[in-house]
Design an enzyme around this catalytic site. Structure first.
Site, PDB file in Angstrom:
ATOM      1  N   GLU A 163       0.842  -1.207   0.000  1.00 39.63           N
ATOM      2  CA  GLU A 163       0.000   0.000   0.000  1.00 39.63           C
ATOM      3  C   GLU A 163       0.871   1.249   0.000  1.00 39.63           C
ATOM      4  O   GLU A 163       2.019   1.217   0.447  1.00 39.63           O
ATOM      5  CB  GLU A 163      -0.879   0.024   1.261  1.00 39.63           C
ATOM      6  CG  GLU A 163      -2.327  -0.384   1.024  1.00 39.63           C
ATOM      7  CD  GLU A 163      -3.148   0.680   0.287  1.00 39.63           C
ATOM      8  OE1 GLU A 163      -2.590   1.507  -0.451  1.00 39.63           O
ATOM      9  OE2 GLU A 163      -4.376   0.672   0.475  1.00 39.63           O
ATOM     10  N   ASP A 164       0.303   2.349  -0.470  1.00 40.90           N
ATOM     11  CA  ASP A 164       1.015   3.618  -0.398  1.00 40.90           C
ATOM     12  C   ASP A 164       0.921   4.211   1.009  1.00 40.90           C
ATOM     13  O   ASP A 164       1.917   4.638   1.580  1.00 40.90           O
ATOM     14  CB  ASP A 164       0.500   4.614  -1.446  1.00 40.90           C
ATOM     15  CG  ASP A 164      -1.021   4.769  -1.452  1.00 40.90           C
ATOM     16  OD1 ASP A 164      -1.728   4.101  -0.660  1.00 40.90           O
ATOM     17  OD2 ASP A 164      -1.530   5.577  -2.256  1.00 40.90           O
ATOM     18  N   PHE A 181      -1.984  16.226   4.588  1.00 45.24           N
ATOM     19  CA  PHE A 181      -2.234  15.619   3.279  1.00 45.24           C
ATOM     20  C   PHE A 181      -0.956  15.650   2.452  1.00 45.24           C
ATOM     21  O   PHE A 181      -0.417  16.717   2.160  1.00 45.24           O
ATOM     22  CB  PHE A 181      -3.387  16.303   2.542  1.00 45.24           C
ATOM     23  CG  PHE A 181      -3.883  15.449   1.410  1.00 45.24           C
ATOM     24  CD1 PHE A 181      -4.788  14.419   1.653  1.00 45.24           C
ATOM     25  CD2 PHE A 181      -3.408  15.628   0.121  1.00 45.24           C
ATOM     26  CE1 PHE A 181      -5.212  13.583   0.622  1.00 45.24           C
ATOM     27  CE2 PHE A 181      -3.829  14.800  -0.920  1.00 45.24           C
ATOM     28  CZ  PHE A 181      -4.733  13.788  -0.664  1.00 45.24           C
ATOM     29  N   ARG A 209       1.660  12.417  -8.775  1.00 40.98           N
ATOM     30  CA  ARG A 209       2.116  11.050  -8.477  1.00 40.98           C
ATOM     31  C   ARG A 209       3.578  10.817  -8.860  1.00 40.98           C
ATOM     32  O   ARG A 209       4.227   9.918  -8.336  1.00 40.98           O
ATOM     33  CB  ARG A 209       1.269  10.025  -9.254  1.00 40.98           C
ATOM     34  CG  ARG A 209      -0.173   9.925  -8.794  1.00 40.98           C
ATOM     35  CD  ARG A 209      -0.801   8.687  -9.434  1.00 40.98           C
ATOM     36  NE  ARG A 209      -2.248   8.664  -9.386  1.00 40.98           N
ATOM     37  CZ  ARG A 209      -2.976   8.213  -8.373  1.00 40.98           C
ATOM     38  NH1 ARG A 209      -2.393   7.767  -7.292  1.00 40.98           N
ATOM     39  NH2 ARG A 209      -4.292   8.218  -8.425  1.00 40.98           N
TER      40      ARG A 209
END
Ligand code: XMP
Ligand code: MG
Length: 178
Positions: A98-99, A151, A164
């Protein structure tokens, strides 16, 4: 640094150094076995690509794509599989890649779904963990970095599909998403 960022949280060098350590740890823990890494699209694609190059045992890949139902950016815990694995995982040593683990709801669902398919073993590897935000109790076996509740984007992580491709992890300016 990109102008949409407040700061770089984790530099490219720090990311690579830590991923090398994770790859070496995984190679050591699974010595004599072969593993199947399951990347969760799209966020984990960049991490998986680098991680597997630091793994020295036989490694196979598969991918899943999931989406959380629910409004806005809040994870609801109801997860829909958009793309499932290509093959069964029964009897295989599986590592979910997972990121980021945030509330843990997505991962909790994935672990339950994959566990029900009877792998020989199932572990979780995430690049980032926001422990402050955890709602679901999930065990993370390999974690790159604990990060504060901010975030972040880059290195696979996006805001509206952007950023990304950054080789580092940065904190997005509030003005960009408010
Ligand atoms: P849960 O809450 O289920 O959600 O653990 C994990 C997913 O939430 C997204 N997420 C982020 N994406 N920057 C991002 O780009 C962040 O800081 C962030 N926090 C959570 C991400 O899609 C992850 O898979
Ligand atoms: Mg994701």
């Amino acid at each position: 640094m990109h102008p949409d960022l407040d700061k770089v949280l984790i530099t490219e060098q720090e990311v690579q150094k830590r991923i090398r350590e994770l790859g070496e740890q995984i190679s050591c823990d699974y010595a004599g076995k072969e593993i199947l890494v399951v990347g969760i699209l799209k966020g984990a694609a960049v991490f998986l690509a680098d991680l597997v190059r630091y793994i020295s045992i036989p490694v196979y890949f598969d991918f899943m794509a999931v989406s959380s139902y629910g409004a806005g950016s809040a994870s609801s815990g109801v997860v829909r599989i958009l793309k499932d694995l290509d093959r069964p995982i029964e009897g295989r040593h599986v590592i979910i890649v997972e990121d980021i683990v945030d509330t843990g709801l997505t991962l909790n669902y994935l672990v339950q779904s994959l566990q029900s398919r009877n792998p020989a073993s199932l572990k979780v590897c995430t690049l980032l963990d926001k422990p402050e935000r955890r709602v679901a109790k999930v065990k993370v076996d390999y974690n790159g970095f604990d990060i504060p509740d901010q975030f972040v984007v880059g290195y696979g992580l996006d805001y509206n599909e952007r950023y990304r491709n950054f080789p580092y992890i940065g904190v997005l300016k509030r003005s960009v998403y408010t």
